[in-house]
Motif scaffolding. Structure first.
Motif, PDB file in Angstrom:
ATOM      1  N   MET A   1     -41.690  -6.286  39.407  1.00 39.29           N
ATOM      2  CA  MET A   1     -40.966  -5.700  40.527  1.00 39.29           C
ATOM      3  C   MET A   1     -39.963  -4.654  40.047  1.00 39.29           C
ATOM      4  O   MET A   1     -39.805  -3.593  40.675  1.00 39.29           O
ATOM      5  CB  MET A   1     -40.250  -6.790  41.320  1.00 39.29           C
ATOM      6  CG  MET A   1     -39.883  -6.381  42.734  1.00 39.29           C
ATOM      7  SD  MET A   1     -41.346  -6.018  43.719  1.00 39.29           S
ATOM      8  CE  MET A   1     -40.596  -5.451  45.234  1.00 39.29           C
ATOM      9  N   ALA A   2     -39.299  -4.939  38.928  1.00 39.78           N
ATOM     10  CA  ALA A   2     -38.300  -3.992  38.425  1.00 39.78           C
ATOM     11  C   ALA A   2     -38.942  -2.643  38.094  1.00 39.78           C
ATOM     12  O   ALA A   2     -38.431  -1.575  38.481  1.00 39.78           O
ATOM     13  CB  ALA A   2     -37.618  -4.570  37.185  1.00 39.78           C
ATOM     14  N   MET A   3     -40.068  -2.674  37.411  1.00 40.63           N
ATOM     15  CA  MET A   3     -40.729  -1.424  37.032  1.00 40.63           C
ATOM     16  C   MET A   3     -41.314  -0.710  38.246  1.00 40.63           C
ATOM     17  O   MET A   3     -41.319   0.527  38.311  1.00 40.63           O
ATOM     18  CB  MET A   3     -41.820  -1.700  36.002  1.00 40.63           C
ATOM     19  CG  MET A   3     -41.287  -2.115  34.639  1.00 40.63           C
ATOM     20  SD  MET A   3     -40.156  -0.888  33.922  1.00 40.63           S
ATOM     21  CE  MET A   3     -41.246   0.501  33.672  1.00 40.63           C
ATOM     22  N   ASN A   4     -41.829  -1.455  39.197  1.00 41.29           N
ATOM     23  CA  ASN A   4     -42.408  -0.824  40.375  1.00 41.29           C
ATOM     24  C   ASN A   4     -41.338  -0.243  41.297  1.00 41.29           C
ATOM     25  O   ASN A   4     -41.594   0.750  41.984  1.00 41.29           O
ATOM     26  CB  ASN A   4     -43.302  -1.811  41.123  1.00 41.29           C
ATOM     27  CG  ASN A   4     -44.707  -1.866  40.552  1.00 41.29           C
ATOM     28  OD1 ASN A   4     -45.557  -1.049  40.860  1.00 41.29           O
ATOM     29  ND2 ASN A   4     -44.941  -2.841  39.682  1.00 41.29           N
ATOM     30  N   ILE A   5     -40.157  -0.861  41.327  1.00 44.87           N
ATOM     31  CA  ILE A   5     -39.046  -0.252  42.080  1.00 44.87           C
ATOM     32  C   ILE A   5     -38.658   1.072  41.433  1.00 44.87           C
ATOM     33  O   ILE A   5     -38.390   2.074  42.126  1.00 44.87           O
ATOM     34  CB  ILE A   5     -37.841  -1.215  42.124  1.00 44.87           C
ATOM     35  CG1 ILE A   5     -38.155  -2.412  43.050  1.00 44.87           C
ATOM     36  CG2 ILE A   5     -36.592  -0.497  42.608  1.00 44.87           C
ATOM     37  CD1 ILE A   5     -37.081  -3.485  43.043  1.00 44.87           C
ATOM     38  N   LEU A   6     -38.638   1.102  40.105  1.00 48.58           N
ATOM     39  CA  LEU A   6     -38.340   2.340  39.398  1.00 48.58           C
ATOM     40  C   LEU A   6     -39.403   3.397  39.709  1.00 48.58           C
ATOM     41  O   LEU A   6     -39.076   4.565  39.971  1.00 48.58           O
ATOM     42  CB  LEU A   6     -38.282   2.080  37.894  1.00 48.58           C
ATOM     43  CG  LEU A   6     -37.946   3.278  36.998  1.00 48.58           C
ATOM     44  CD1 LEU A   6     -36.560   3.817  37.333  1.00 48.58           C
ATOM     45  CD2 LEU A   6     -38.027   2.872  35.525  1.00 48.58           C
ATOM     46  N   ALA A   7     -40.677   2.982  39.720  1.00 49.17           N
ATOM     47  CA  ALA A   7     -41.763   3.913  40.045  1.00 49.17           C
ATOM     48  C   ALA A   7     -41.608   4.458  41.460  1.00 49.17           C
ATOM     49  O   ALA A   7     -41.783   5.660  41.699  1.00 49.17           O
ATOM     50  CB  ALA A   7     -43.113   3.216  39.891  1.00 49.17           C
ATOM     51  N   SER A   8     -41.269   3.584  42.396  1.00 48.63           N
ATOM     52  CA  SER A   8     -41.090   4.013  43.779  1.00 48.63           C
ATOM     53  C   SER A   8     -39.921   4.984  43.915  1.00 48.63           C
ATOM     54  O   SER A   8     -39.963   5.915  44.728  1.00 48.63           O
ATOM     55  CB  SER A   8     -40.859   2.791  44.680  1.00 48.63           C
ATOM     56  OG  SER A   8     -42.001   1.948  44.694  1.00 48.63           O
ATOM     57  N   THR A   9     -38.887   4.772  43.117  1.00 50.56           N
ATOM     58  CA  THR A   9     -37.735   5.677  43.143  1.00 50.56           C
ATOM     59  C   THR A   9     -38.140   7.082  42.696  1.00 50.56           C
ATOM     60  O   THR A   9     -37.786   8.083  43.330  1.00 50.56           O
ATOM     61  CB  THR A   9     -36.617   5.137  42.237  1.00 50.56           C
ATOM     62  OG1 THR A   9     -36.250   3.819  42.674  1.00 50.56           O
ATOM     63  CG2 THR A   9     -35.395   6.044  42.292  1.00 50.56           C
ATOM     64  N   PHE A  10     -38.880   7.155  41.591  1.00 51.46           N
ATOM     65  CA  PHE A  10     -39.366   8.459  41.130  1.00 51.46           C
ATOM     66  C   PHE A  10     -40.282   9.100  42.167  1.00 51.46           C
ATOM     67  O   PHE A  10     -40.173  10.305  42.450  1.00 51.46           O
ATOM     68  CB  PHE A  10     -40.120   8.302  39.807  1.00 51.46           C
ATOM     69  CG  PHE A  10     -39.238   8.075  38.621  1.00 51.46           C
ATOM     70  CD1 PHE A  10     -38.206   8.956  38.327  1.00 51.46           C
ATOM     71  CD2 PHE A  10     -39.442   6.981  37.779  1.00 51.46           C
ATOM     72  CE1 PHE A  10     -37.395   8.762  37.211  1.00 51.46           C
ATOM     73  CE2 PHE A  10     -38.636   6.770  36.678  1.00 51.46           C
ATOM     74  CZ  PHE A  10     -37.609   7.657  36.398  1.00 51.46           C
TER      75      PHE A  10
ATOM     76  N   ILE B   1     -43.097  16.252  37.557  1.00 49.42           N
ATOM     77  CA  ILE B   1     -42.729  15.239  36.565  1.00 49.42           C
ATOM     78  C   ILE B   1     -42.351  13.929  37.250  1.00 49.42           C
ATOM     79  O   ILE B   1     -42.671  12.840  36.748  1.00 49.42           O
ATOM     80  CB  ILE B   1     -41.567  15.742  35.683  1.00 49.42           C
ATOM     81  CG1 ILE B   1     -41.991  16.977  34.892  1.00 49.42           C
ATOM     82  CG2 ILE B   1     -41.075  14.640  34.748  1.00 49.42           C
ATOM     83  CD1 ILE B   1     -43.104  16.729  33.912  1.00 49.42           C
ATOM     84  N   PHE B   2     -41.674  14.009  38.403  1.00 50.63           N
ATOM     85  CA  PHE B   2     -41.330  12.789  39.139  1.00 50.63           C
ATOM     86  C   PHE B   2     -42.585  12.027  39.547  1.00 50.63           C
ATOM     87  O   PHE B   2     -42.627  10.791  39.495  1.00 50.63           O
ATOM     88  CB  PHE B   2     -40.495  13.132  40.375  1.00 50.63           C
ATOM     89  CG  PHE B   2     -39.078  13.518  40.072  1.00 50.63           C
ATOM     90  CD1 PHE B   2     -38.122  12.541  39.829  1.00 50.63           C
ATOM     91  CD2 PHE B   2     -38.685  14.843  40.015  1.00 50.63           C
ATOM     92  CE1 PHE B   2     -36.803  12.876  39.550  1.00 50.63           C
ATOM     93  CE2 PHE B   2     -37.384  15.196  39.734  1.00 50.63           C
ATOM     94  CZ  PHE B   2     -36.434  14.213  39.503  1.00 50.63           C
ATOM     95  N   PHE B   3     -43.615  12.747  39.936  1.00 44.74           N
ATOM     96  CA  PHE B   3     -44.867  12.086  40.320  1.00 44.74           C
ATOM     97  C   PHE B   3     -45.590  11.527  39.096  1.00 44.74           C
ATOM     98  O   PHE B   3     -46.200  10.452  39.178  1.00 44.74           O
ATOM     99  CB  PHE B   3     -45.767  13.079  41.068  1.00 44.74           C
ATOM    100  CG  PHE B   3     -45.295  13.395  42.455  1.00 44.74           C
ATOM    101  CD1 PHE B   3     -45.706  12.624  43.535  1.00 44.74           C
ATOM    102  CD2 PHE B   3     -44.420  14.444  42.683  1.00 44.74           C
ATOM    103  CE1 PHE B   3     -45.255  12.903  44.815  1.00 44.74           C
ATOM    104  CE2 PHE B   3     -43.976  14.730  43.964  1.00 44.74           C
ATOM    105  CZ  PHE B   3     -44.393  13.955  45.033  1.00 44.74           C
ATOM    106  N   ILE B   4     -45.516  12.231  37.976  1.00 47.83           N
ATOM    107  CA  ILE B   4     -46.118  11.701  36.751  1.00 47.83           C
ATOM    108  C   ILE B   4     -45.456  10.392  36.348  1.00 47.83           C
ATOM    109  O   ILE B   4     -46.127   9.423  35.974  1.00 47.83           O
ATOM    110  CB  ILE B   4     -46.018  12.740  35.610  1.00 47.83           C
ATOM    111  CG1 ILE B   4     -46.894  13.950  35.917  1.00 47.83           C
ATOM    112  CG2 ILE B   4     -46.408  12.117  34.276  1.00 47.83           C
ATOM    113  CD1 ILE B   4     -46.733  15.094  34.922  1.00 47.83           C
TER     114      ILE B   4
END
Length: 505
Positions: free
Chosen positions: A164-173, A211-214
């Motif tokens: 969840m922590a990494m996916n929240i970071l991904a969603s933020t980007f 870059i945000f999408f990458i």
């Protein structure tokens, strides 16, 4: 062409989940509803794929709002192929889940959440709106987080926190990138963005936005160095859940990269080089991680990472042959990886463990199903003429033409390591005798015949699809060729959504 049936693959899983919520305590009813809903979803996906294949891309404007102002759903060859593969995998997993999960986990709401997850995946594949893609990503993340925590064991919760922590970071980007896109173009429709982003003066800002999408899609795809959450979490939930995750969730990230970086951000030299570096490092780290694992699902988790690098390398070269290799490998990988985690679950039910040091003698006790599993393992390795062989030809061919020698070395290393770890797994789990100090928990023999059949049936279904992909590669190549042409020439997609007026000056 406008077709309001595009959303049928989404609604069938929504309605299935709602009905199952009504039958919350009736697990037998939920099992039948799940398998029935998944089967109907498969039939709908086949119909949608056949219609797009014969008639071309379809679209639907939500609430009849004309694009680019309203939410639009688009069914082209790539999206309908992904929906079809998701439906096949979902149907197989629903059958396995009906007997492979404990009743306690079913009472926690496994089946409704499972269908919400399939709904989110289909919605993400069919949407033509970049913000709507983010919304469907969130549906997938929330559903998968709940599935990962079902049962509440310590290892599950620990894995779920990392996930969840990494996916929240991904969603933020991802959301940050969407915000910048909207700020510079005033649009969220992907077809409209494709036109407006080309005419935007500050291309340096466009590059920074990409870059945000990458970063966002790279985390979701488990690309180096953002992959550590995957092997730390995919081995913790039940095998039916892990099969859905391993087969589909990381491939959603690859789909998003293919869609966004063919339609909105056409990769320049810097982006292609960045993708290639990430691809090589992803293959190498995934391969070396698999080398040292003795738990079957942990090993499979690292192989997911390794083979994501194969697909990313094809995107990095961004030519017709390279993209054909990526798309073909994507089709192959969804089927094989889903089946591998179901096989891991089967082995656990047979022997009570997935530790290869404590396993052995499966071929002697179960020769027929062992032969089926061998075919799946050979397909994963890429033994000709099975499904994993054909996409590598395209990737090697284009890598030589493009002089990507580091990627060629990575492909060879990844393929050899995959062969080694699978051969070692076969020797330890199937050929050698059970260690004398290990007590075999043969739970599988205690199950009624119909439950044994329901455990083996999904493995047979996915194995059959994998064999079809390998032995009828010419048919798959025809589909892959059309998908690749649509990725390289996005004008048919844009014309489907916006009409001919989009190209009028």
């Amino acid at each position: 062409m406008i077709d309001n049936h595009i959303l049928a693959p989404v609604f069938i899983h929504l309605f299935t989940a709602i009905i199952q919520l009504i039958a919350w305590r009736k697990t037998v009813s939920q099992r039948f509803l799940s398998v029935g809903g998944a089967f109907i979803g498969l039939l709908i996906a086949i119909r949608l794929f056949a219609k797009v294949y014969s008639e071309g891309s379809l679209h639907m404007n939500a609430s009849n709002w004309e694009p680019p102002f309203g939410i639009v759903f688009v069914a082209d060859m790539l999206s309908t192929t992904m929906v079809l593969l998701t439906s096949i995998a979902g149907f197989a997993v629903s059958i396995f889940s009906s007997v492979g999960l404990s009743r306690q986990r079913m009472l926690y709401g496994y089946f409704p959440i499972f269908h919400f997850l399939l709904m989110g995946l289909n919605g993400a594949f069919l949407t033509g709106d970049i913000f709507n893609l983010y919304v469907w990503f969130e549906v997938v993340i929330i559903s998968s987080f709940v599935l990962m925590t079902l049962g509440g064991r310590k290892a599950q919760l620990e894995g779920a926190v990392k996930y969840m922590a990494m996916n929240i970071l991904a969603s933020t980007f991802f959301l940050t990138g969407i915000g910048i896109l909207y700020g510079i173009t005033g649009s969220l429709n992907m077809a409209d963005l494709s036109l407006k982003i080309r005419d935007f003066d500050n291309q340096a800002l466009v590059g920074i936005t990409s870059i945000f999408f990458i970063l966002g899609f790279g985390i979701k795809s488990a690309v180096f160095p953002l992959y550590y959450w995957l092997p730390s979490s995919y081995h913790t939930p039940p095998s039916a859940v892990a099969a859905t995750f391993g087969g589909l969730l990381t491939k959603l990230g690859i789909y998003a990269i293919l869609r966004v970086f063919s339609l909105i951000f056409i990769p320049d030299e810097f982006t292609r080089n960045l993708f290639m570096v990430l691809a090589v490092l992803t293959v190498i780290t995934g391969a070396f991680g698999a080398l040292i694992k003795t738990n079957i699902r942990r090993m499979f988790s690292y192989l997911i990472v390794c083979h994501i690098g194969f697909m990313l390398g094809g995107i990095a070269m961004f030519s017709k042959i390279a993209l054909m290799g990526t798309v073909f490998y994507l089709i192959h990988d969804i089927m094989v990886k889903t089946n591998m985690f179901l096989i891991a679950g089967y082995i656990r039910l047979v022997r009570g463990t997935m530790d290869m040091k404590k396993l052995g003698g499966l071929y002697k006790d179960y020769p027929l199903i062992s032969l089926v599993i061998a075919l799946v393992l050979f397909s994963l390795v890429g033994i000709p003429p099975l499904s994993g062989f054909w996409p590598k030809i395209y990737l090697f061919q284009e890598a030589f033409v493009d002089k990507q020698y580091f990627f060629i070395a990575a492909l060879i290393i990844g393929s050899l390591v995959t062969l080694y770890v699978i051969a070692k797994m076969w020797a330890d789990v199937f050929w050698k005798n059970v260690p004398e100090d290990v007590v075999v928990e043969d739970k599988f023999k205690e199950l009624p015949l119909f439950k044994k059949i329901l455990l083996v049936l999904p493995i047979l279904i996915l194995c059959s699809v994998t064999l079809y992909i390998g032995f009828n590669a010419e048919n798959i190549i025809t589909v892959v060729d059309r998908i690749t042409n649509e990725l390289l020439d996005t004008s048919p997609y844009i014309r489907t959504v916006l009409g001919d007026k989009a190209f009028e000056q």
